[in-house]
Design a protein around this motif. Structure first.
Motif, PDB file in Angstrom:
ATOM      1  N   MET A 191       0.840  -1.200   0.000  1.00 56.88           N
ATOM      2  CA  MET A 191       0.000   0.000   0.000  1.00 56.88           C
ATOM      3  C   MET A 191       0.879   1.255   0.000  1.00 56.88           C
ATOM      4  N   HIS A 192       0.462   2.229  -0.771  1.00 60.75           N
ATOM      5  CA  HIS A 192       1.194   3.485  -0.821  1.00 60.75           C
ATOM      6  C   HIS A 192       0.711   4.402   0.295  1.00 60.75           C
ATOM      7  N   ASN A 193       1.640   5.086   0.929  1.00 57.15           N
ATOM      8  CA  ASN A 193       1.251   6.042   1.961  1.00 57.15           C
ATOM      9  C   ASN A 193       0.732   7.326   1.305  1.00 57.15           C
ATOM     10  N   PRO A 194       0.056   8.186   2.074  1.00 59.01           N
ATOM     11  CA  PRO A 194      -0.519   9.415   1.493  1.00 59.01           C
ATOM     12  C   PRO A 194       0.508  10.297   0.800  1.00 59.01           C
ATOM     13  N   MET A 195       1.741  10.362   1.346  1.00 57.52           N
ATOM     14  CA  MET A 195       2.745  11.216   0.714  1.00 57.52           C
ATOM     15  C   MET A 195       3.120  10.706  -0.663  1.00 57.52           C
ATOM     16  N   GLN A 196       3.225   9.385  -0.831  1.00 61.21           N
ATOM     17  CA  GLN A 196       3.543   8.819  -2.144  1.00 61.21           C
ATOM     18  C   GLN A 196       2.426   9.080  -3.144  1.00 61.21           C
ATOM     19  N   ARG A 197       1.170   8.951  -2.691  1.00 57.42           N
ATOM     20  CA  ARG A 197       0.048   9.231  -3.592  1.00 57.42           C
ATOM     21  C   ARG A 197       0.042  10.696  -3.995  1.00 57.42           C
ATOM     22  N   LEU A 198       0.340  11.583  -3.049  1.00 58.68           N
ATOM     23  CA  LEU A 198       0.391  13.008  -3.355  1.00 58.68           C
ATOM     24  C   LEU A 198       1.495  13.310  -4.362  1.00 58.68           C
ATOM     25  N   GLU A 199       2.654  12.696  -4.160  1.00 60.22           N
ATOM     26  CA  GLU A 199       3.759  12.918  -5.091  1.00 60.22           C
ATOM     27  C   GLU A 199       3.420  12.396  -6.487  1.00 60.22           C
ATOM     28  N   ALA A 200       2.770  11.223  -6.533  1.00 61.23           N
ATOM     29  CA  ALA A 200       2.403  10.663  -7.842  1.00 61.23           C
ATOM     30  C   ALA A 200       1.398  11.563  -8.562  1.00 61.23           C
ATOM     31  N   ARG A 201       0.394  12.051  -7.822  1.00 63.70           N
ATOM     32  CA  ARG A 201      -0.603  12.923  -8.443  1.00 63.70           C
ATOM     33  C   ARG A 201       0.015  14.258  -8.869  1.00 63.70           C
ATOM     34  N   ALA A 202       0.905  14.787  -8.051  1.00 62.77           N
ATOM     35  CA  ALA A 202       1.570  16.044  -8.404  1.00 62.77           C
ATOM     36  C   ALA A 202       2.421  15.879  -9.659  1.00 62.77           C
ATOM     37  N   PHE A 203       3.103  14.736  -9.753  1.00 58.44           N
ATOM     38  CA  PHE A 203       3.929  14.511 -10.941  1.00 58.44           C
ATOM     39  C   PHE A 203       3.064  14.342 -12.195  1.00 58.44           C
ATOM     40  N   LEU A 204       1.928  13.635 -12.060  1.00 52.50           N
ATOM     41  CA  LEU A 204       1.026  13.489 -13.203  1.00 52.50           C
ATOM     42  C   LEU A 204       0.475  14.847 -13.639  1.00 52.50           C
ATOM     43  N   LEU A 205       0.182  15.709 -12.661  1.00 51.57           N
ATOM     44  CA  LEU A 205      -0.274  17.057 -12.986  1.00 51.57           C
ATOM     45  C   LEU A 205       0.825  17.838 -13.711  1.00 51.57           C
ATOM     46  N   LEU A 206       2.062  17.710 -13.257  1.00 55.99           N
ATOM     47  CA  LEU A 206       3.190  18.355 -13.922  1.00 55.99           C
ATOM     48  C   LEU A 206       3.375  17.804 -15.328  1.00 55.99           C
TER      49      LEU A 206
END
Length: 375
Positions: A1-16
């Motif tokens: 399972m991914h922690n919240p920080m990893q999910r946030l980083e993944a979503r931020a990178f996809l947005l970038l």
């Protein structure tokens, strides 16, 4: 399972990723036509490049250079000559219309002599011969002025056209040389599934070749045939009208008949019976049938869209993209049809449902490739 920080980083990178892609696309938007026709040249002439590399053993750079030069000789130089002739005849046509409106008045008098019933019918609605002559004279000058302005503007933008042509040839060189690697890179980067992307690329390449060969070459053949007959019948500005018929031939159903049919009827109406009858028979039997004879030869059946869809997508493409629309319109239609075909096939085999549930096996792509019909 991914922690919240990893999910946030993944979503931020996809947005970038999305933002950088949109900004880069916006940066290249002024060069859409250049990139589009570079891709068309690369796809259309890739078999020539493959033959030079595989059969003749040429270096990739030399094979790509010879391919681009081949395109320049057989397509671009003839089009440049047609453009020059079109500009010259457009200006000359305006000068004749401006200085020779008396010939239009003579034509109206001849029509009155051959069709007195039409004169009486028009008189019932208040259209006297004098009003008709005045309207025709004004319309002829307006049309001639429009033709002259556009042809002179086209000639005046020669430097811009030459610059764009140089960019097209330059970019085409790299797309022809590295087309295989670019395609593999796109398949690796896009997240739609490799088997789907392979199928879409095959469809796009096939439709692009079919559209250019089946639409552009057929239109050029019809325009050349029409212009030749106009020249034989001593109709002024034969090259200009041939180019106009070529452009109109890109529109399905109506095409070049918008030019040669009224001209034939006019010749018959003014007493030039054999010239009008010859043009009418030639247009119906030669120009009109060129589409039915050449298109099946140049276009593969696998890439053929229904006629009504070709008409709607071509007209919509012209409205949205201008002259590029005769290619981009059918390509968007093929994207729509192919995506729905893939969706229906995967729904029938249960692959799409399994992918949504996350229970698909590793061989899902292979199963879909086996069940999908080959293009």
């Amino acid at each position: 399972m991914h922690n919240p920080m990893q999910r946030l980083e993944a979503r931020a990178f996809l947005l970038l990723l999305a933002a950088s892609s949109v900004l880069f696309g916006w940066l290249l938007l002024p060069f859409f036509d250049v990139l589009f026709w570079s891709v068309v040249i690369a796809v259309l002439f890739s078999p020539v490049n493959a033959r030079l590399r595989d059969r003749h053993g040429l270096h990739p750079n030399m094979a790509s250079l010879l391919t681009v030069l081949f395109c320049l000789v057989i397509i671009i130089l003839p089009l440049a000559w047609l453009l020059y002739s079109c500009v010259t005849e457009g200006v000359a046509l305006y000068e004749r219309l401006a200085a020779g409106t008396a010939s239009l008045m003579d034509a109206v008098d001849r029509l009155r002599e051959h069709f007195p019933e039409a004169q009486a019918w028009l008189a019932q609605y208040g259209y006297t011969p004098e009003q008709i002559k005045a309207t025709l004279s004004k319309t002829a000058l307006s049309v001639g002025s429009l033709i002259a302005r556009n042809t002179v503007a086209l000639g005046g933008s020669a430097a811009h056209l030459v610059t764009n042509l140089a960019l097209v040839l330059y970019i085409s060189f790299f797309l022809v040389r590295d087309g295989g690697r670019i395609r593999a890179l796109l398949i690796r980067a896009l997240p739609f599934g490799d088997h789907r992307e392979e199928r879409l690329f095959r469809k796009f390449a096939g439709v692009m070749r079919a559209t250019v060969k089946g639409s552009l070459l057929v239109a050029m053949a019809q325009g050349a045939l029409g212009g030749l007959m106009f020249w034989l019948l001593d109709i002024r500005a034969a090259v200009l009208w041939g180019v106009v018929m070529t452009v109109l031939s890109l529109i399905p159903v109506v095409g070049s008949a918008l030019i040669w049919l009224p001209t034939a009827l006019y010749l018959i109406a003014v007493g030039q019976y054999w010239q009008g009858a010859l043009l009418l028979a030639y247009g119906a039997c030669v120009i009109g049938l060129a589409d039915n004879i050449l298109r099946p030869i140049l276009v593969g059946r696998d890439t053929k869209l229904p006629d009504f869809l070709v008409l709607l997508s071509t007209l919509g493409g012209f409205i949205l993209f201008g002259m590029d629309g005769f290619v981009t319109g059918p390509m968007l239609a093929v994207l729509f049809v192919t995506v729905w075909q893939i969706f229906m096939e995967e729904c029938e085999t249960g692959v799409y449902a399994m992918n949504l549930e996350g229970t698909a096996s590793p061989s899902t792509d292979e199963q879909t490739e086996k069940t999908a019909p080959k293009d």
